[in-house]
Design a protein around this motif. Structure first.
Motif, PDB file in Angstrom:
ATOM      1  N   UNK A   1       0.871  -1.173   0.000  1.00 51.47           N
ATOM      2  CA  UNK A   1       0.000   0.000   0.000  1.00 51.47           C
ATOM      3  C   UNK A   1       0.905   1.218   0.000  1.00 51.47           C
ATOM      4  N   UNK A   2       0.580   2.179  -0.864  1.00 58.91           N
ATOM      5  CA  UNK A   2       1.393   3.393  -0.996  1.00 58.91           C
ATOM      6  C   UNK A   2       0.466   4.594  -1.051  1.00 58.91           C
ATOM      7  N   UNK A   3       0.871   5.659  -0.381  1.00 57.37           N
ATOM      8  CA  UNK A   3       0.132   6.913  -0.441  1.00 57.37           C
ATOM      9  C   UNK A   3       1.114   8.015  -0.789  1.00 57.37           C
ATOM     10  N   UNK A   4       0.827   8.723  -1.879  1.00 58.86           N
ATOM     11  CA  UNK A   4       1.690   9.802  -2.336  1.00 58.86           C
ATOM     12  C   UNK A   4       1.553   9.939  -3.842  1.00 58.86           C
ATOM     13  N   UNK A   5       2.323  10.833  -4.434  1.00 57.51           N
ATOM     14  CA  UNK A   5       2.275  10.994  -5.893  1.00 57.51           C
ATOM     15  C   UNK A   5       2.619   9.666  -6.581  1.00 57.51           C
ATOM     16  N   UNK A   6       1.829   9.295  -7.574  1.00 49.02           N
ATOM     17  CA  UNK A   6       2.031   8.023  -8.268  1.00 49.02           C
ATOM     18  C   UNK A   6       3.186   8.155  -9.263  1.00 49.02           C
ATOM     19  N   UNK A   7       4.264   7.386  -9.070  1.00 47.03           N
ATOM     20  CA  UNK A   7       5.381   7.465 -10.022  1.00 47.03           C
ATOM     21  C   UNK A   7       4.956   6.933 -11.396  1.00 47.03           C
ATOM     22  N   UNK A   8       5.361   7.582 -12.478  1.00 46.35           N
ATOM     23  CA  UNK A   8       4.961   7.134 -13.817  1.00 46.35           C
ATOM     24  C   UNK A   8       5.483   5.741 -14.165  1.00 46.35           C
ATOM     25  N   UNK A   9       6.563   5.314 -13.514  1.00 51.47           N
ATOM     26  CA  UNK A   9       7.113   3.989 -13.827  1.00 51.47           C
ATOM     27  C   UNK A   9       6.402   2.861 -13.080  1.00 51.47           C
ATOM     28  N   UNK A  10       5.399   3.193 -12.275  1.00 52.73           N
ATOM     29  CA  UNK A  10       4.623   2.167 -11.575  1.00 52.73           C
ATOM     30  C   UNK A  10       3.563   1.630 -12.533  1.00 52.73           C
ATOM     31  N   UNK A  11       3.916   0.572 -13.230  1.00 54.84           N
ATOM     32  CA  UNK A  11       3.052  -0.021 -14.245  1.00 54.84           C
ATOM     33  C   UNK A  11       3.013  -1.534 -14.044  1.00 54.84           C
ATOM     34  N   UNK A  12       1.999  -2.207 -14.582  1.00 54.00           N
ATOM     35  CA  UNK A  12       1.930  -3.666 -14.448  1.00 54.00           C
ATOM     36  C   UNK A  12       3.189  -4.329 -15.016  1.00 54.00           C
TER      37      UNK A  12
END
Length: 86
Positions: free
Chosen positions: A55-66
């Motif tokens: 679980x993460x809370x904060x700005x979503x990094x663009x490299x967070x992909x399936x």
């Protein structure tokens, strides 16, 4: 300070709840739940033999992909969920 650069998902043990670590794994393609409007994400990091919910809370990094390889920093809670702060 006891920092290890990172541990693999397979090395992350529930024997260390509350210990701040960096963990490396692959984002399970069917687990990624991005909620940019809430600045939160939930996903499962997988290793060779084990996995851990994150679980993460904060700005979503663009490299967070399936299927992406990520290193998340945070700690396991007492339920075995990795609470990431980066």
């Amino acid at each position: 300070s006891g920092w290890v650069y990172y541990v693999e998902v397979d090395q992350l043990s529930q024997a260390y709840p509350g210990t701040h670590v960096r963990v490396h794994g692959t984002v399970s393609p069917d687990s990624l739940d991005l909620r940019p409007e809430d600045l939160s994400a939930a996903f499962t990091l997988v290793g060779l033999t084990q996995s851990v919910p994150v679980r993460y809370r904060g700005p979503i990094p663009p490299m967070l992909t399936p299927g992406s390889q990520v290193v998340a920093q945070g700690a396991l809670d007492d339920q075995g969920v990795f609470i990431a702060d980066t």
